[in-house]
Design a protein around this motif. Sequence first.
Motif, PDB file in Angstrom:
ATOM      1  N   CYS A 126       0.834  -1.203   0.000  1.00 39.92           N
ATOM      2  CA  CYS A 126       0.000   0.000   0.000  1.00 39.92           C
ATOM      3  C   CYS A 126       0.870   1.255   0.000  1.00 39.92           C
ATOM      4  CB  CYS A 126      -0.926  -0.009   1.212  1.00 39.92           C
ATOM      5  SG  CYS A 126      -2.178  -1.319   1.156  1.00 39.92           S
ATOM      6  N   ASP A 127       2.015   1.164  -0.639  1.00 37.86           N
ATOM      7  CA  ASP A 127       2.937   2.285  -0.728  1.00 37.86           C
ATOM      8  C   ASP A 127       2.508   3.201  -1.877  1.00 37.86           C
ATOM      9  OD1 ASP A 127       5.037   3.994  -0.353  1.00 37.86           O
ATOM     10  OD2 ASP A 127       6.514   2.720  -1.388  1.00 37.86           O
ATOM     11  N   HIS A 128       1.378   3.872  -1.682  1.00 37.36           N
ATOM     12  CA  HIS A 128       0.843   4.776  -2.707  1.00 37.36           C
ATOM     13  C   HIS A 128      -0.046   5.812  -2.029  1.00 37.36           C
ATOM     14  CE1 HIS A 128      -2.919   2.596  -2.270  1.00 37.36           C
ATOM     15  NE2 HIS A 128      -2.277   1.465  -2.488  1.00 37.36           N
ATOM     16  N   ARG A 129      -0.606   6.710  -2.826  1.00 38.99           N
ATOM     17  CA  ARG A 129      -1.432   7.805  -2.297  1.00 38.99           C
ATOM     18  C   ARG A 129      -2.902   7.658  -2.676  1.00 38.99           C
ATOM     19  NH1 ARG A 129       0.230  12.774  -4.627  1.00 38.99           N
ATOM     20  NH2 ARG A 129       1.278  11.640  -6.309  1.00 38.99           N
ATOM     21  N   GLY A 130      -3.351   6.426  -2.774  1.00 44.66           N
ATOM     22  CA  GLY A 130      -4.763   6.182  -3.052  1.00 44.66           C
ATOM     23  C   GLY A 130      -5.030   5.939  -4.525  1.00 44.66           C
ATOM     24  N   ILE A 131      -6.287   5.684  -4.830  1.00 45.05           N
ATOM     25  CA  ILE A 131      -6.677   5.366  -6.204  1.00 45.05           C
ATOM     26  C   ILE A 131      -6.503   6.591  -7.089  1.00 45.05           C
ATOM     27  CG2 ILE A 131      -8.603   4.714  -7.699  1.00 45.05           C
ATOM     28  CD1 ILE A 131      -9.642   2.934  -5.512  1.00 45.05           C
ATOM     29  N   TRP A 132      -5.869   6.351  -8.210  1.00 47.08           N
ATOM     30  CA  TRP A 132      -5.645   7.420  -9.193  1.00 47.08           C
ATOM     31  C   TRP A 132      -6.698   7.380 -10.298  1.00 47.08           C
ATOM     32  CZ3 TRP A 132      -2.237   6.376 -13.882  1.00 47.08           C
ATOM     33  CH2 TRP A 132      -2.179   7.501 -14.718  1.00 47.08           C
ATOM     34  N   ARG A 133      -7.010   6.166 -10.774  1.00 45.88           N
ATOM     35  CA  ARG A 133      -7.942   6.041 -11.888  1.00 45.88           C
ATOM     36  C   ARG A 133      -8.448   4.605 -11.968  1.00 45.88           C
ATOM     37  NH1 ARG A 133      -6.675   5.118 -17.025  1.00 45.88           N
ATOM     38  NH2 ARG A 133      -4.504   5.649 -16.673  1.00 45.88           N
ATOM     39  N   ILE A 134      -9.649   4.440 -12.525  1.00 41.76           N
ATOM     40  CA  ILE A 134     -10.239   3.131 -12.768  1.00 41.76           C
ATOM     41  C   ILE A 134     -10.223   2.874 -14.273  1.00 41.76           C
ATOM     42  CG2 ILE A 134     -12.260   1.652 -12.480  1.00 41.76           C
ATOM     43  CD1 ILE A 134     -10.978   2.435  -9.866  1.00 41.76           C
ATOM     44  N   GLY A 135      -9.735   1.705 -14.670  1.00 38.46           N
ATOM     45  CA  GLY A 135      -9.653   1.378 -16.091  1.00 38.46           C
ATOM     46  C   GLY A 135     -11.007   1.147 -16.717  1.00 38.46           C
ATOM     47  N   LYS A 136     -11.006   0.999 -18.036  1.00 37.21           N
ATOM     48  CA  LYS A 136     -12.227   0.741 -18.788  1.00 37.21           C
ATOM     49  C   LYS A 136     -12.790  -0.630 -18.418  1.00 37.21           C
ATOM     50  CE  LYS A 136     -12.013   4.555 -21.199  1.00 37.21           C
ATOM     51  NZ  LYS A 136     -13.027   5.624 -21.056  1.00 37.21           N
ATOM     52  N   PRO A 137     -14.113  -0.796 -18.507  1.00 34.45           N
ATOM     53  CA  PRO A 137     -14.700  -2.094 -18.148  1.00 34.45           C
ATOM     54  C   PRO A 137     -14.384  -3.167 -19.174  1.00 34.45           C
ATOM     55  CG  PRO A 137     -16.383  -0.632 -19.039  1.00 34.45           C
ATOM     56  CD  PRO A 137     -15.129   0.187 -18.903  1.00 34.45           C
ATOM     57  N   SER A 138     -14.144  -4.358 -18.678  1.00 30.62           N
ATOM     58  CA  SER A 138     -13.963  -5.522 -19.529  1.00 30.62           C
ATOM     59  C   SER A 138     -15.105  -6.492 -19.229  1.00 30.62           C
ATOM     60  CB  SER A 138     -12.614  -6.196 -19.250  1.00 30.62           C
ATOM     61  OG  SER A 138     -12.495  -7.400 -19.969  1.00 30.62           O
ATOM     62  N   VAL A 139     -15.947  -6.745 -20.220  1.00 26.77           N
ATOM     63  CA  VAL A 139     -17.085  -7.631 -20.031  1.00 26.77           C
ATOM     64  C   VAL A 139     -16.606  -9.073 -20.154  1.00 26.77           C
ATOM     65  CG1 VAL A 139     -19.373  -8.297 -20.843  1.00 26.77           C
ATOM     66  CG2 VAL A 139     -18.656  -5.898 -20.958  1.00 26.77           C
ATOM     67  N   VAL A 140     -16.702  -9.822 -19.073  1.00 22.85           N
ATOM     68  CA  VAL A 140     -16.248 -11.205 -19.075  1.00 22.85           C
ATOM     69  C   VAL A 140     -17.292 -12.104 -19.714  1.00 22.85           C
ATOM     70  CG1 VAL A 140     -15.513 -13.129 -17.623  1.00 22.85           C
ATOM     71  CG2 VAL A 140     -14.819 -10.790 -17.055  1.00 22.85           C
ATOM     72  N   GLN A 141     -18.502 -12.087 -19.200  1.00 23.80           N
ATOM     73  CA  GLN A 141     -19.605 -12.875 -19.751  1.00 23.80           C
ATOM     74  C   GLN A 141     -20.874 -12.593 -18.966  1.00 23.80           C
ATOM     75  OE1 GLN A 141     -19.018 -17.055 -17.377  1.00 23.80           O
ATOM     76  NE2 GLN A 141     -17.911 -16.834 -19.284  1.00 23.80           N
ATOM     77  N   LEU A 142     -21.966 -13.207 -19.410  1.00 25.46           N
ATOM     78  CA  LEU A 142     -23.217 -13.177 -18.678  1.00 25.46           C
ATOM     79  C   LEU A 142     -23.145 -14.218 -17.561  1.00 25.46           C
ATOM     80  CD1 LEU A 142     -26.122 -11.923 -18.743  1.00 25.46           C
ATOM     81  CD2 LEU A 142     -26.789 -13.882 -20.152  1.00 25.46           C
ATOM     82  N   ASN A 143     -23.820 -13.954 -16.457  1.00 24.10           N
ATOM     83  CA  ASN A 143     -23.796 -14.925 -15.368  1.00 24.10           C
ATOM     84  C   ASN A 143     -24.413 -16.249 -15.816  1.00 24.10           C
ATOM     85  OD1 ASN A 143     -26.614 -15.507 -13.820  1.00 24.10           O
ATOM     86  ND2 ASN A 143     -26.675 -13.480 -14.770  1.00 24.10           N
ATOM     87  N   TRP A 144     -24.047 -17.342 -15.169  1.00 22.29           N
ATOM     88  CA  TRP A 144     -24.385 -18.678 -15.638  1.00 22.29           C
ATOM     89  C   TRP A 144     -25.869 -19.001 -15.569  1.00 22.29           C
ATOM     90  CZ3 TRP A 144     -26.398 -22.158 -11.998  1.00 22.29           C
ATOM     91  CH2 TRP A 144     -26.263 -21.784 -10.659  1.00 22.29           C
ATOM     92  N   ARG A 145     -26.663 -18.222 -14.798  1.00 23.21           N
ATOM     93  CA  ARG A 145     -28.093 -18.502 -14.704  1.00 23.21           C
ATOM     94  C   ARG A 145     -28.896 -17.749 -15.748  1.00 23.21           C
ATOM     95  NH1 ARG A 145     -30.097 -18.766  -8.484  1.00 23.21           N
ATOM     96  NH2 ARG A 145     -31.804 -19.895  -9.519  1.00 23.21           N
ATOM     97  N   GLY A 146     -28.294 -16.762 -16.427  1.00 24.58           N
ATOM     98  CA  GLY A 146     -28.984 -16.072 -17.508  1.00 24.58           C
ATOM     99  C   GLY A 146     -29.276 -14.613 -17.227  1.00 24.58           C
ATOM    100  N   ALA A 147     -29.794 -13.931 -18.261  1.00 24.19           N
ATOM    101  CA  ALA A 147     -29.985 -12.483 -18.202  1.00 24.19           C
ATOM    102  C   ALA A 147     -31.074 -12.062 -17.231  1.00 24.19           C
ATOM    103  CB  ALA A 147     -30.317 -11.958 -19.597  1.00 24.19           C
ATOM    104  N   SER A 148     -31.970 -12.973 -16.858  1.00 25.70           N
ATOM    105  CA  SER A 148     -33.057 -12.612 -15.943  1.00 25.70           C
ATOM    106  C   SER A 148     -32.557 -12.413 -14.517  1.00 25.70           C
ATOM    107  CB  SER A 148     -34.141 -13.690 -15.957  1.00 25.70           C
ATOM    108  OG  SER A 148     -34.711 -13.817 -17.243  1.00 25.70           O
ATOM    109  N   TYR A 149     -31.389 -12.951 -14.202  1.00 26.07           N
ATOM    110  CA  TYR A 149     -30.840 -12.859 -12.851  1.00 26.07           C
ATOM    111  C   TYR A 149     -29.945 -11.627 -12.758  1.00 26.07           C
ATOM    112  CZ  TYR A 149     -32.797 -17.484 -12.231  1.00 26.07           C
ATOM    113  OH  TYR A 149     -33.668 -18.542 -12.152  1.00 26.07           O
ATOM    114  N   LYS A 150     -30.596 -10.491 -12.584  1.00 25.80           N
ATOM    115  CA  LYS A 150     -29.902  -9.210 -12.681  1.00 25.80           C
ATOM    116  C   LYS A 150     -29.096  -8.868 -11.437  1.00 25.80           C
ATOM    117  CE  LYS A 150     -33.035  -7.175 -16.061  1.00 25.80           C
ATOM    118  NZ  LYS A 150     -31.993  -7.177 -17.111  1.00 25.80           N
ATOM    119  N   ALA A 151     -29.484  -9.402 -10.279  1.00 20.93           N
ATOM    120  CA  ALA A 151     -28.797  -9.083  -9.039  1.00 20.93           C
ATOM    121  C   ALA A 151     -27.864 -10.220  -8.641  1.00 20.93           C
ATOM    122  CB  ALA A 151     -29.809  -8.824  -7.916  1.00 20.93           C
ATOM    123  N   GLY A 152     -26.743  -9.879  -8.052  1.00 26.42           N
ATOM    124  CA  GLY A 152     -25.790 -10.887  -7.624  1.00 26.42           C
ATOM    125  C   GLY A 152     -24.414 -10.294  -7.425  1.00 26.42           C
TER     126      GLY A 152
END
Length: 463
Positions: free
Chosen positions: A202-228
């Motif tokens: 943790c030898d730093h001064r905190g978060i500088w930036r968040i990278g672009k999102p990388s979409v891995v996949q849809l969850n294994w139960r399907g698109a109807s399961y929006k929360a998790g």
Amino acid sequence: IPGLSVLRGHETSPGFLLRPPRSPRPLRPLTRSSPEVAASPWRFGEGSVMDASGHCVCTVILPDDTFPLRRLELLETSARNLTLRDYGQRLARYEAKLHNASRRLQGLETGDLTPAELDFQELRKEIDEMEHVVGHLRSSLNGSDTTVEVLQNMSVTVSALESYDKGHVVAMRRELTMLKQRLEDCQKDKPLVGRQPPIGTCDHRGIWRIGKPSVVQLNWRGASYKAGAWGKESSLRAGRKERYWVAPLNLDGRRLDSVRLYGSYQDLLLSRNPTDQLITGSGQGAGPALYNGSFYYNCYNARDLCRLNLESGAVDRKPVPNATFNNRFSYAGTSWQGLDLAADESGLWVLFATERSEGDIVIGRLGPGSLALEKTWQTSQYKPAATNAFMACGVMYATRAVSTRREEIFYAYDTRTGQERRLSLPLDKVTDVVRSLSYNPSDRKLYVYSDGFLLSHDVLFRS
């Protein structure tokens, strides 16, 4: 491509580094969207990097059958020679005109013609200009007139180059366009390399930036399961391989009945070799965490914290003192998240609210191997005003929605100093609602469950 230089065996800045086709460096082809692109022999490196001088550099691997530039140069020469031979035919006509003009001039000088029939000065000027043109062009014409043979050779060359272009050059241009975009992105986002402290420190001064999102996949139960929630196991024990977990909630967006485990990231991507672990007694909310071989979650319909040992199947539980639950002071847009587990470089945390805090977030640190709170910190951030929160190096970061396509890290509380501050760090998203997010200290990524989709972001720290 305008603005980019490509030189074989040389490095340009910003630009490309071209290597021989049998480079030992492993390659990953860019995504191709058409058969022509898929058939291209061109290959590109893993991505943009930054050299010692701070310039973004991409790698291009040239195939053995690179574009026949020499043949194109010969074609240009042939075309130029053919043009000069065409001038030769025009010169013959000019010479005939000059001969005729000379006879007419002689007639004017001897009196056979009158000035009314021919302007003497204008004729002299025209002849001088034509003689200059003839002398210039004749000095450029050498050799015999082989126009027919040159035309035949040029026709063959043009046909060959046209065929080559259809097979490779069009695809190459498309991939270079993609690479140019990646290079521009690297220049906008640099520096991504060379300034990050070692992982686990943790030898730093905190978060500088968040990278672009990388979409891995849809969850294994399907698109109807929006929360998790989903993520990578934190604080791996010695000798244990990495594990990834995916925990979609039921369609009610509340109950957690099982968690699916994968032995590697590759298994997760290919949906192979999964292990489903049932949650005894069920859990609720999208705030679980997999930490040091155990799965932690909010016990169903209670303020209790549960821990499921994945090896023995045993479940321990302990109430979090005064914590509200069952949608009392849950995050904005996310129901049933009374207890939010978070892991970072220093251990495991639980984020919650109490009636006494009037809904403001309370940070609790769990003791090593324990469900008991070792210490708590009171923040001034109202929990229902945030969409989510996570811990990184002992600092709690809270997010809020800015638009349907962007979140913002807007608040931070440092447990080491007790100080809080306001931030404005953008966090891109691919759907309207971020259901959960968690930081993993072993790879410095944010794992985001966004309306059923599994996303990840790189977390960059200020050195």
